[in-house]
Write a protein that holds these residues in place. Structure first.
Motif, PDB file in Angstrom:
ATOM      1  N   SER A 259       0.784  -1.224  -0.014  1.00  0.00           N
ATOM      2  CA  SER A 259       0.232  -0.117  -0.101  1.00  0.00           C
ATOM      3  C   SER A 259       1.021   1.335  -0.058  1.00  0.00           C
ATOM      4  N   PHE A 260       0.325   2.157  -0.719  1.00  0.00           N
ATOM      5  CA  PHE A 260       1.271   3.421  -0.870  1.00  0.00           C
ATOM      6  C   PHE A 260       0.354   4.715  -0.540  1.00  0.00           C
ATOM      7  N   VAL A 261       1.088   5.727   0.040  1.00  0.00           N
ATOM      8  CA  VAL A 261       0.469   6.878   0.034  1.00  0.00           C
ATOM      9  C   VAL A 261       1.050   7.833  -0.712  1.00  0.00           C
ATOM     10  N   GLN A 262       0.201   8.788  -1.720  1.00  0.00           N
ATOM     11  CA  GLN A 262       0.869   9.786  -2.504  1.00  0.00           C
ATOM     12  C   GLN A 262       1.214  10.854  -1.772  1.00  0.00           C
ATOM     13  N   ASN A 263       2.550  11.167  -1.652  1.00  0.00           N
ATOM     14  CA  ASN A 263       2.778  12.407  -0.712  1.00  0.00           C
ATOM     15  C   ASN A 263       3.735  13.179  -1.621  1.00  0.00           C
ATOM     16  N   GLU A 300      -4.641   9.787  -3.975  1.00  0.00           N
ATOM     17  CA  GLU A 300      -4.212  10.069  -2.588  1.00  0.00           C
ATOM     18  C   GLU A 300      -3.566   8.735  -2.227  1.00  0.00           C
ATOM     19  N   THR A 301      -4.190   7.639  -2.231  1.00  0.00           N
ATOM     20  CA  THR A 301      -3.652   6.281  -2.063  1.00  0.00           C
ATOM     21  C   THR A 301      -3.728   5.357  -3.142  1.00  0.00           C
ATOM     22  N   GLU A 303      -2.609   0.789  -4.373  1.00  0.00           N
ATOM     23  CA  GLU A 303      -1.933  -0.534  -3.889  1.00  0.00           C
ATOM     24  C   GLU A 303      -1.351  -0.998  -5.157  1.00  0.00           C
TER      25      GLU A 303
END
Length: 315
Positions: A259-263, A300-301, A303
């Motif tokens: 899982s990833f958060v786009q920052n 925003e997030t 996978e």
């Protein structure tokens, strides 16, 4: 929208190109001398086109100009990055790139060109030219004028997985038998210093840019040691290769589910190996070797599932 932007690359034929882009990535290349895949590009000399969703058929340049919100409202007048895959079937010319200030003045407002290379594959004895031995400008000019190329040019061995950061002003050349993913500023300005006196199909030598090369080359050469930082978390190994003025570049090795958060305002991604699935807001997108895509600001997030290796960059 909340969708990734999958892209159709543009291919460029080069005197030093080959067939590796077809052989390794199954791309439909224009000839057996195809040197460059412009995978994620908003540069006028070769624009990638979106192939999915509501923006299908649009170029990156058009989206940058008409839908800046996709990129977090980034203020660069042009799409700032360019991702390429290079097939050096023969030695590239020995070259150097200008910085932003010099390019703006001498190349019609073009950006300068700082770049970096990830070695995807190479011959066992492959090498590259990286830097020079001259201590002063006078020595640099003298060695060029006298053709002392073997003494002037520094050569380094390369192997798959190596990463090199190449700031503007660095003398460099990829050599025969290397396949490279390049992340760079969106620029097509190259000054050739030396081209091995080779001739094209018409018997002509290629243009050299000795005076400009002398003006922009960093003397003495400055080494750019890359210290990769590796972080392991559930389902993914993230290697940060470089965090520099124009870009940050990573390798994501996904094994299973991550899982990833786009920052970041937006991210560029290229699948170098394997296959899997990208999941965004309940939608699934197939990922396979040779895919290139942008994760825009409104994601925003997300996978990723599967076994795959990606090179990812952002401004």
């Amino acid at each position: 929208m909340n969708q990734p932007l999958f892209l159709q690359p543009v291919f460029q034929e080069r005197i030093w190109g080959g067939t590796a882009l077809k052989d390794q990535f199954n791309y439909d290349i224009p000839s057996d001398q195809t040197g460059e895949c412009w995978a994620i590009s908003g540069h006028p000399n070769g624009q990638s086109t979106v192939v999915n969703g509501e923006f299908a058929g649009k170029t990156i340049g058009e989206l940058w100009n008409e839908h800046r919100e996709l990129f977090g409202g980034h203020t660069s007048p042009v799409f700032p990055l360019l991702t390429k895959i290079l097939d050096a079937n023969a030695d590239l010319s020995v070259q150097v790139h200008p910085d932003d200030t010099y390019a703006k003045e001498h190349e019609n407002g073009e950006l300068g060109k700082t770049e970096c290379w990830y070695i995807i594959d190479c011959d066992e004895d492959a090498e590259m030219i990286f830097g020079h031995t001259a201590g002063t400008k006078e020595e640099f000019v003298s060695m060029i004028e006298n053709g002392e190329w073997n003494d002037l040019l520094r050569r380094l061995p390369v192997k798959p997985g190596d990463f090199f950061y190449v700031p503007s002003g660095t003398i460099h050349a990829l050599c025969k038998g290397t396949l490279v993913l390049e992340t760079q500023q969106s620029s097509d300005t190259t000054y050739r210093v030396y081209d091995y006196d080779r001739r094209d199909a018409e018997g002509n030598t290629r243009e050299l840019h000795i005076e400009k090369s002398i003006e922009v080359t960093t003397i003495p050469h400055r080494n750019t040691d890359v210290q990769p930082a590796v972080e392991e978390r559930d389902g993914v190994e993230v290697t940060k290769f470089v965090k520099a003025e124009y870009f940050t570049v990573y390798k994501w090795r996904v094994d299973g589910h991550a899982s990833f958060v786009q920052n970041q305002p937006f991210q560029l991604a290229s699948v170098l190996d394997g296959e899997g699935t990208l999941k965004v807001q309940g939608e699934s997108y197939t990922l396979k070797k040779g895919n290139h895509f942008i994760l825009p600001a409104d994601i925003e997030t997300f996978e990723i599932e599967g076994q795959l290796e990606l090179i990812v960059s952002h401004v």
